[in-house]
Scaffold this active site. Structure first.
Site, PDB file in Angstrom:
ATOM      1  N   ALA A 112       0.830  -1.208   0.000  1.00 46.24           N
ATOM      2  CA  ALA A 112       0.000   0.000   0.000  1.00 46.24           C
ATOM      3  C   ALA A 112       0.867   1.261   0.000  1.00 46.24           C
ATOM      4  CB  ALA A 112      -0.892   0.010   1.242  1.00 46.24           C
ATOM      5  N   PRO A 113       0.437   2.330  -0.683  1.00 43.27           N
ATOM      6  CA  PRO A 113      -0.853   2.480  -1.350  1.00 43.27           C
ATOM      7  C   PRO A 113      -0.905   1.950  -2.790  1.00 43.27           C
ATOM      8  CG  PRO A 113       0.339   4.556  -1.385  1.00 43.27           C
ATOM      9  CD  PRO A 113       1.196   3.588  -0.599  1.00 43.27           C
ATOM     10  N   GLY A 114       0.207   1.440  -3.311  1.00 44.36           N
ATOM     11  CA  GLY A 114       0.104   0.788  -4.613  1.00 44.36           C
ATOM     12  C   GLY A 114       1.015   1.344  -5.700  1.00 44.36           C
ATOM     13  N   GLY A 115       1.943   2.214  -5.337  1.00 46.24           N
ATOM     14  CA  GLY A 115       2.857   2.761  -6.350  1.00 46.24           C
ATOM     15  C   GLY A 115       3.628   1.654  -7.054  1.00 46.24           C
TER      16      GLY A 115
ATOM     17  N   GLU B 191      -0.791  -6.215   1.824  1.00 53.12           N
ATOM     18  CA  GLU B 191      -0.610  -5.104   2.768  1.00 53.12           C
ATOM     19  C   GLU B 191      -1.142  -5.555   4.119  1.00 53.12           C
ATOM     20  OE1 GLU B 191       0.829  -2.056   3.094  1.00 53.12           O
ATOM     21  OE2 GLU B 191      -0.054  -2.112   5.083  1.00 53.12           O
TER      22      GLU B 191
ATOM     23  N   ARG C  66      -5.040   0.350   5.092  1.00 54.79           N
ATOM     24  CA  ARG C  66      -4.186   0.647   3.942  1.00 54.79           C
ATOM     25  C   ARG C  66      -4.431  -0.359   2.807  1.00 54.79           C
ATOM     26  NH1 ARG C  66      -0.089   4.185   4.408  1.00 54.79           N
ATOM     27  NH2 ARG C  66       1.337   2.976   3.112  1.00 54.79           N
TER      28      ARG C  66
ATOM     29  N   ASP D 271       9.321  -3.282  -0.487  1.00 54.40           N
ATOM     30  CA  ASP D 271       9.521  -1.831  -0.391  1.00 54.40           C
ATOM     31  C   ASP D 271       9.206  -1.496   1.078  1.00 54.40           C
ATOM     32  OD1 ASP D 271       9.896   0.821  -1.243  1.00 54.40           O
ATOM     33  OD2 ASP D 271       7.763   1.079  -1.625  1.00 54.40           O
TER      34      ASP D 271
ATOM     35  N   CYS E 246      13.002   4.220   1.518  1.00 56.05           N
ATOM     36  CA  CYS E 246      13.195   5.656   1.272  1.00 56.05           C
ATOM     37  C   CYS E 246      13.952   6.238   2.473  1.00 56.05           C
ATOM     38  CB  CYS E 246      11.869   6.364   1.016  1.00 56.05           C
ATOM     39  SG  CYS E 246      10.681   6.175   2.335  1.00 56.05           S
TER      40      CYS E 246
HETATM   41  N1  SAM Z   1       5.228  -0.133  -1.902  1.00 56.14           N
HETATM   42  C1  SAM Z   1       4.321   0.945  -1.549  1.00 56.14           C
HETATM   43  C2  SAM Z   1       4.157   1.856  -2.734  1.00 56.14           C
HETATM   44  O1  SAM Z   1       5.028   1.886  -3.618  1.00 56.14           O
HETATM   45  O2  SAM Z   1       3.128   2.542  -2.796  1.00 56.14           O
HETATM   46  C3  SAM Z   1       4.792   1.712  -0.338  1.00 56.14           C
HETATM   47  C4  SAM Z   1       5.077   0.813   0.823  1.00 56.14           C
HETATM   48  S1  SAM Z   1       5.442   1.649   2.314  1.00 56.14           S
HETATM   49  C5  SAM Z   1       7.068   2.187   2.070  1.00 56.14           C
HETATM   50  C6  SAM Z   1       5.615   0.309   3.426  1.00 56.14           C
HETATM   51  C7  SAM Z   1       4.352  -0.484   3.688  1.00 56.14           C
HETATM   52  O3  SAM Z   1       4.671  -1.523   4.612  1.00 56.14           O
HETATM   53  C8  SAM Z   1       3.222   0.313   4.318  1.00 56.14           C
HETATM   54  O4  SAM Z   1       2.056   0.198   3.552  1.00 56.14           O
HETATM   55  C9  SAM Z   1       3.025  -0.310   5.680  1.00 56.14           C
HETATM   56  O5  SAM Z   1       1.691  -0.366   6.085  1.00 56.14           O
HETATM   57  C10 SAM Z   1       3.589  -1.690   5.500  1.00 56.14           C
HETATM   58  N2  SAM Z   1       4.048  -2.252   6.792  1.00 56.14           N
HETATM   59  C11 SAM Z   1       4.185  -1.644   7.967  1.00 56.14           C
HETATM   60  N3  SAM Z   1       4.583  -2.513   8.902  1.00 56.14           N
HETATM   61  C12 SAM Z   1       4.683  -3.700   8.309  1.00 56.14           C
HETATM   62  C13 SAM Z   1       5.040  -4.995   8.758  1.00 56.14           C
HETATM   63  N4  SAM Z   1       5.390  -5.231  10.012  1.00 56.14           N
HETATM   64  N5  SAM Z   1       5.020  -5.990   7.858  1.00 56.14           N
HETATM   65  C14 SAM Z   1       4.689  -5.757   6.571  1.00 56.14           C
HETATM   66  N6  SAM Z   1       4.360  -4.541   6.089  1.00 56.14           N
HETATM   67  C15 SAM Z   1       4.353  -3.534   6.944  1.00 56.14           C
END
Ligand code: SAM
Length: 330
Positions: free
Chosen positions: A120-123, A142, A147, A186, A239
């Site tokens: 999430a959010p799906g990029g 996700e 999310r 990611d 990031c």
């Molecule tokens: N890949 C997404 C994009 O390009 O739109 C962005 C991902 S964001 C950097 C990281 C994601 O990991 C978030 O949506 C978050 O909710 C999720 N996350 C948080 N804690 C997590 C966990 N313990 N295990 C797996 N995912 C987790």
């Protein structure tokens, strides 16, 4: 904008880090806006890509991706029906580099099973969907329910029929042993790469938060690892500028799993910095906003050398059973 001194000090000696230029670009207030066009929808519209140019003030192409464009300014996206039709996705430019990792390590004409583990959010998921063949499968997972709904909405708008959205704990995937040809993580991170765009995130940053993120990244990777097939590709990105979340994760992966690091080819004028992990000399790619037109980003790619599950012991040692409920802060 005052960047955390502890962050600036921790980056001394990192290849590509130049403190003055780095601080100056954060002070500059410059904002980069970019979109990635949905090639499946472009062909449906009479004007093709030109339709987007009318809708959006395109200023140039993002060089490491086929369908990414910089915009001259940030339009009121929510007023644009093309956005709601899934004709394009508003996405940070550096993170579109995932396309190079996919193209350079895989035959994208083949039927592939792809798992986006932090979706999430799906990029990345919308991007992956555009890269894989129609008979491939993308599973976008996700862990956080609210999310996952946003992810689902964005993927429905994007429109591919070969995608499913799941809302599972990463550990649930370990029973799908050796199933996926591609695993994209990611990872949730300390978010320093987005400070220029989101200065309010600076207050949340601390060396302790970096440590916690690094441990969480290891748990996520350990949980998903068994589901990656032999010869499968792992793409890891953050990031964050912190070595604990970037180069040190490369070393941790190479020390604990049967993985080999996959170097990627770069063009000199992309100004992406190639780095090596300190211990195992695995390849990673750093994006600094004073050198690229985009935000801070890090990516590394790997190939799985065995289909075994040597990781089971490690997963136990990471105390999976006691893990707190996932919360999301950038
Ligand atoms: N890949 C997404 C994009 O390009 O739109 C962005 C991902 S964001 C950097 C990281 C994601 O990991 C978030 O949506 C978050 O909710 C999720 N996350 C948080 N804690 C997590 C966990 N313990 N295990 C797996 N995912 C987790």
């Amino acid at each position: 904008m005052d960047l955390p001194v502890a962050l600036l000090q921790s980056l001394e000696g990192v290849p590509g880090y130049h403190r003055e230029a780095f601080e100056a670009v954060h002070r500059s207030g410059e904002q980069v806006t970019s979109v990635r066009v949905n090639p499946a929808k472009a062909s449906l519209l009479a004007g093709g890509l030109e339709t987007y140019r009318i809708s959006l003030p395109v200023s140039g192409k993002i060089p490491w991706t086929d369908n990414g464009y910089y915009l001259q300014e940030r339009p009121f996206f929510t007023f644009d029906p093309l956005l709601h039709a899934g004709a394009y996705y508003v996405q940070e430019a550096s993170s579109m580099f995932v396309e190079q990792a996919m193209r350079q390590t895989l035959d994208l004409n083949q039927s592939l099973r792809v798992l986006d583990g932090c979706a999430a959010p799906g990029g990345k998921s919308t991007h992956l969907q555009s890269l894989i063949s129609a008979d491939s499968l993308l599973v976008s997972n996700e862990v956080i329910k609210s999310r996952a709904s946003i992810l689902e909405e964005n993927l429905v708008k994007w429109g591919g029929a070969n995608v499913m959205v799941t809302n599972n704990d990463p550990a649930d995937f370990s029973s799908l042993e050796n199933f996926f040809d591609v695993l994209v993580i990611d990872a949730p991170c300390s978010g320093s790469g987005l400070f220029r765009r989101e200065p309010e995130a600076i207050a949340e940053w601390s060396p302790h938060a970096v440590q916690l993120c690094s441990q969480r990244q290891q748990r996520i990777l350990a949980d998903y690892y068994p589901s990656l097939a032999e010869d499968g590709t792992l793409i890891y990105s953050t990031c964050s500028y912190s070595q604990e979340e970037d180069e040190q994760i490369i070393d941790w992966l190479l020390n604990n799993f049967e993985l080999e690091s996959l170097p990627l080819q770069l063009q000199a004028d992309w100004n992406i910095v190639e780095v090596q992990s300190p211990e195992r000399k695995g390849s990673g790619y750093r994006f600094f906003p004073d050198q690229v037109k985009g935000e801070g980003f890090f990516l590394a790619a790997f190939r799985k050398k065995d289909g075994g599950n040597s990781i089971t012991v490690l997963r136990r040692s990471l105390k999976y059973k006691k893990r707190p409920k996932a919360k999301w802060r950038p």
